[in-house]
Design a protein around this motif. Structure first.
Motif, PDB file in Angstrom:
ATOM      1  N   ARG A  32      40.624  83.755  17.436  1.00  0.00           N
ATOM      2  CA  ARG A  32      41.316  83.540  16.158  1.00  0.00           C
ATOM      3  C   ARG A  32      40.905  84.551  15.099  1.00  0.00           C
ATOM      4  O   ARG A  32      41.523  84.626  14.041  1.00  0.00           O
ATOM      5  N   LEU A  33      39.861  85.311  15.356  1.00  0.00           N
ATOM      6  CA  LEU A  33      39.343  86.258  14.380  1.00  0.00           C
ATOM      7  C   LEU A  33      40.366  87.352  14.080  1.00  0.00           C
ATOM      8  O   LEU A  33      41.034  87.846  14.984  1.00  0.00           O
ATOM      9  N   ILE A  34      40.488  87.709  12.819  1.00  0.00           N
ATOM     10  CA  ILE A  34      41.281  88.871  12.425  1.00  0.00           C
ATOM     11  C   ILE A  34      40.332  89.857  11.755  1.00  0.00           C
ATOM     12  O   ILE A  34      39.312  89.464  11.184  1.00  0.00           O
ATOM     13  N   ILE A  35      40.662  91.142  11.837  1.00  0.00           N
ATOM     14  CA  ILE A  35      39.758  92.190  11.371  1.00  0.00           C
ATOM     15  C   ILE A  35      40.471  93.067  10.351  1.00  0.00           C
ATOM     16  O   ILE A  35      41.601  93.501  10.574  1.00  0.00           O
ATOM     17  N   ALA A  36      39.774  93.347   9.248  1.00  0.00           N
ATOM     18  CA  ALA A  36      40.286  94.255   8.224  1.00  0.00           C
ATOM     19  C   ALA A  36      39.199  95.275   7.900  1.00  0.00           C
ATOM     20  O   ALA A  36      38.015  94.955   7.886  1.00  0.00           O
ATOM     21  N   ARG A  86      43.807  95.488  10.647  1.00  0.00           N
ATOM     22  CA  ARG A  86      44.522  96.302   9.671  1.00  0.00           C
ATOM     23  C   ARG A  86      43.536  97.044   8.791  1.00  0.00           C
ATOM     24  O   ARG A  86      42.404  96.608   8.585  1.00  0.00           O
ATOM     25  N   VAL A  87      43.998  98.161   8.247  1.00  0.00           N
ATOM     26  CA  VAL A  87      43.196  98.982   7.347  1.00  0.00           C
ATOM     27  C   VAL A  87      43.858  98.974   5.977  1.00  0.00           C
ATOM     28  O   VAL A  87      45.090  99.092   5.874  1.00  0.00           O
ATOM     29  N   PHE A  88      43.028  98.867   4.947  1.00  0.00           N
ATOM     30  CA  PHE A  88      43.515  98.804   3.574  1.00  0.00           C
ATOM     31  C   PHE A  88      42.762  99.801   2.707  1.00  0.00           C
ATOM     32  O   PHE A  88      41.614 100.128   2.981  1.00  0.00           O
ATOM     33  N   ASP A 107      40.541  94.358  -2.429  1.00  0.00           N
ATOM     34  CA  ASP A 107      41.469  93.327  -2.882  1.00  0.00           C
ATOM     35  C   ASP A 107      42.643  93.179  -1.910  1.00  0.00           C
ATOM     36  O   ASP A 107      43.038  92.058  -1.576  1.00  0.00           O
ATOM     37  N   GLN A 108      43.193  94.286  -1.443  1.00  0.00           N
ATOM     38  CA  GLN A 108      44.295  94.229  -0.476  1.00  0.00           C
ATOM     39  C   GLN A 108      43.839  93.557   0.827  1.00  0.00           C
ATOM     40  O   GLN A 108      44.560  92.726   1.398  1.00  0.00           O
ATOM     41  N   ALA A 109      42.660  93.907   1.297  1.00  0.00           N
ATOM     42  CA  ALA A 109      42.133  93.313   2.535  1.00  0.00           C
ATOM     43  C   ALA A 109      41.926  91.814   2.363  1.00  0.00           C
ATOM     44  O   ALA A 109      42.281  91.024   3.247  1.00  0.00           O
ATOM     45  N   ARG A 110      41.364  91.408   1.242  1.00  0.00           N
ATOM     46  CA  ARG A 110      41.135  89.978   1.001  1.00  0.00           C
ATOM     47  C   ARG A 110      42.463  89.207   0.934  1.00  0.00           C
ATOM     48  O   ARG A 110      42.570  88.113   1.493  1.00  0.00           O
ATOM     49  N   TYR A 133      37.830  85.616   9.829  1.00  0.00           N
ATOM     50  CA  TYR A 133      38.146  87.000   9.483  1.00  0.00           C
ATOM     51  C   TYR A 133      36.859  87.797   9.342  1.00  0.00           C
ATOM     52  O   TYR A 133      35.790  87.234   9.119  1.00  0.00           O
ATOM     53  N   ALA A 134      37.014  89.106   9.510  1.00  0.00           N
ATOM     54  CA  ALA A 134      35.915  90.040   9.275  1.00  0.00           C
ATOM     55  C   ALA A 134      36.474  91.197   8.458  1.00  0.00           C
ATOM     56  O   ALA A 134      37.456  91.821   8.851  1.00  0.00           O
ATOM     57  N   ILE A 135      35.873  91.442   7.312  1.00  0.00           N
ATOM     58  CA  ILE A 135      36.245  92.591   6.477  1.00  0.00           C
ATOM     59  C   ILE A 135      35.051  93.531   6.451  1.00  0.00           C
ATOM     60  O   ILE A 135      33.937  93.114   6.143  1.00  0.00           O
TER      61      ILE A 135
END
Length: 119
Positions: free
Chosen positions: A66-70, A96-98, A102-105, A32-34
């Motif tokens: 497999r990476l997801i992005i927030a 996704r955008v948060f 905390d929501q992103a995590r 993941y990438a935040i």
């Protein structure tokens, strides 16, 4: 992977950050990438700059699908830029955008791709 931008954020800063992340030998292991934009004071955006950065995601996301992005933001100009980025169609991974970190995590922690299942 977590990155936080602050102060005046230029297109060149976003480009440099992406290059640094993708060049890291551990990139293919990322799940993941935040990106947290909460402390950005001024945000530079151009259609050409956003298109370039979107296109720069193609190769890395082929090597690590497999990476997801927030993203974390509630600022209208950053939200508009993210929509423009996603509309280019260069990224097919979940993005996704948060409003809060905390929501992103929480989203990244429970996302099926993190655990090796298809989303």
């Amino acid at each position: 992977m977590f990155r936080r931008f602050f102060g005046d954020l230029k297109v060149a800063d976003r480009r440099a950050s992406l290059l640094e992340i993708c060049r890291d030998p551990r990139f293919d292991e990322l799940r993941y990438a935040i990106t947290d934009y909460s402390d950005v004071q001024a945000y530079e955006s151009t259609p050409a700059g956003t298109e370039e950065i979107a296109a720069m995601h193609v190769g890395p996301l082929l090597t690590n699908p497999r990476l997801i992005i927030a993203a974390v933001t509630d600022r209208a100009e950053i939200l508009a830029d993210i929509r423009y980025f996603k509309d280019r169609g260069f990224t097919r991974v979940p993005y996704r955008v948060f409003a809060t970190l905390d929501q992103a995590r929480r989203w990244t922690e429970r996302h099926p791709r993190i655990y090796g299942r298809a989303a």
